[in-house]
Design an enzyme around this catalytic site. Structure first.
Site, PDB file in Angstrom:
ATOM      1  CE  LYS A   1      -3.618  -2.472   2.152  1.00  0.00           C
ATOM      2  NZ  LYS A   1      -4.435  -3.469   2.996  1.00  0.00           N
TER       3      LYS A   1
ATOM      4  CD  GLN B   1      -3.067  -4.780   6.605  1.00  0.00           C
ATOM      5  OE1 GLN B   1      -3.005  -3.647   6.032  1.00  0.00           O
ATOM      6  NE2 GLN B   1      -3.489  -5.308   6.256  1.00  0.00           N
TER       7      GLN B   1
ATOM      8  CG  ASP C   1      -9.655  -1.100   5.059  1.00  0.00           C
ATOM      9  OD1 ASP C   1     -10.025  -1.369   3.894  1.00  0.00           O
ATOM     10  OD2 ASP C   1      -8.950  -1.403   5.528  1.00  0.00           O
TER      11      ASP C   1
END
Ligand code: NDP
Length: 282
Positions: A54, A98, A121
Site C-alpha cells: 500500500k 491494518q 477501507d
C-alpha cells in the site's frame, strides 16, 4: 470451453495509471496530493507485506503517504490517540488501520474512531450503514474489487442470479449489497447452508469468500458463470483460492486466478477511495 482469465494485476495497473494521471493534473493546478496513512500494529509478517504494498503503490502514483508503526504492546488508548492525530490533520485524506489487530485491541473501537470521511477501507459503522441504505460513502475495498472484476468481463449484472459464499462484514455482506445495488438477485451462503453445491450450481455470478482451500468444486459451477475467488489460502507454501481453479475454469466463462485476481485490485481500490476522499474533502 476454457474460461477467460480475469487479470486482476492488469486491471490494477490500469486503475493506478489513471489515478496517477488525475493526481498529477490536480497537483499541476496547485492542489495538494491526496494523503494516506497506514497504521500497522505489531509484527505480523503478512500485514507487513500488505502495508508495504500500500505504501509503495500510493507513492508510485504521487500520493503523500505515511506509515505509522506501533508496537504490538500498544494500548487501545494509545492507538486511539494516534488515529485522532491523523483525523485532525488536513493533509491526510485516508486512514487505514491494518487488520487483524493483536488480540488485546478492539478492532471495532479503532475503526469507529476514524473520521468517517477518512475511512478509506469503508468499514466505519456509518459507512457500512450508508452502503446498506444506498447512500453515498466509501465502499469496502475487497468488495469493490470484486465488482470491478465482474464489470471487466462486460457481463451485465441486472437480473442475474448471484451467489455469495461467506457472510463476513469485511467481504461477504458488503459484496452482496453491491450486487443487489446493481440489480442482481442475490443469495448468501454460509457454514449452515444446506446443499451448497446446488446453491453454487444456480449462480450466473459466483463470489467465493470463505477461506477454505479449493472447497468449491468445478462440477458445482454453472456452465458460463462468472467466478470471483476472494479466498487466499496457503497450501504447501503456495497460495490457492476457495475455488478449485482448474476444474472450475473448464466450466466458467470467466474466472479470477489466485494469486493475481482480487488481491492486486484490492490495493488499487484503496488508492481510488483515498483519491475520492481527497476530492470530497477539497
Ligand atoms: P471470515 O472467516 O470472516 O468468513 C468466512 C465465511 O465463510 C463465514 O461467513 C463462514 O460462515 C463461511 N464459511 C466457512 N465455512 C464454510 C463452509 N463450509 N461452507 C460455506 N460457508 C462457509 O473470512 P473473510 O470474509 O474475512 O475472508 C474470506 C477469504 O477471503 C479468506 O481466505 C481471506 O484470506 C480472503 N480475503 C482476501 C482479500 C483479498 O484482498 N483478496 C481480502 C479479505 C479477505 P459462518 O458465517 O456461518 O461462519
Amino acid at each position: 470451453m476454457a474460461a477467460g482469465i480475469i487479470d486482476g494485476k492488469a486491471c490494477a495497473v490500469g486503475i493506478r495509471a489513471r489515478l496517477g494521471e488525475s493526481i498529477k493534473a490536480r497537483v499541476d493546478e496547485g492542489a495538494r496530493a491526496p494523503g494516506l496513512v497506514t497504521i500497522l500494529v505489531g509484527e505480523d509478517p503478512a500485514s507487513k507485506v500488505y502495508v508495504g504494498r500500500k505504501q509503495r503503490e500510493s507513492k508510485e502514483i504521487g500520493m503523500h503517504s505515511e506509515a505509522a508503526e506501533l508496537s504490538a504492546t500498544v494500548t487501545i488508548e494509545e492507538l486511539l490517540a494516534v488515529i485522532e492525530r491523523y483525523n485532525a490533520r488536513d493533509d491526510i485524506d485516508g486512514i487505514l488501520v491494518q487488520l487483524p489487530l493483536p488480540g488485546h485491541l478492539d478492532a471495532d473501537r479503532a475503526i469507529a474512531a476514524i473520521d468517517p470521511a477518512k475511512d478509506v477501507d469503508g468499514l466505519h459503522p456509518l459507512n457500512q450503514g450508508a452502503l446498506f441504505t444506498g447512500r453515498e460513502g466509501p465502499r469496502p475495498c475487497t468488495p469493490l474489487s470484486c465488482m470491478h472484476l465482474i464489470d471487466s468481463t462486460g457481463v451485465e449484472l441486472r437480473g442475474k442470479h448471484a451467489v455469495v459464499v461467506g457472510r463476513s462484514a469485511l467481504v461477504g455482506k458488503p459484496v452482496a449489497m453491491l450486487l443487489l445495488e446493481r440489480h442482481a438477485t442475490v443469495v448468501m451462503c454460509h457454514s449452515r447452508t444446506v446443499d451448497l453445491a446446488a446453491q453454487v450450481g444456480a449462480a450466473d455470478v459466483l463470489v467465493a469468500a470463505v477461506g477454505r482451500p479449493r472447497m468449491i468444486k468445478g462440477e458445482w459451477i454453472k456452465p458460463g458463470a462468472v467466478v470471483i475467488d476472494v479466498g487466499i489460502n496457503r497450501v504447501d507454501g503456495k497460495l490457492v483460492g476457495d475455488v478449485d481453479f482448474e476444474s472450475a475454469a473448464a466450466r466458467a466463462a470467466f474466472i479470477t486466478p489466485v494469486p493475481g485476481g482480487v488481491g492486486p485490485m484490492t490495493v488499487a481500490m484503496l488508492l481510488s477511495n483515498t483519491y475520492e476522499a481527497a476530492l470530497r474533502r477539497g
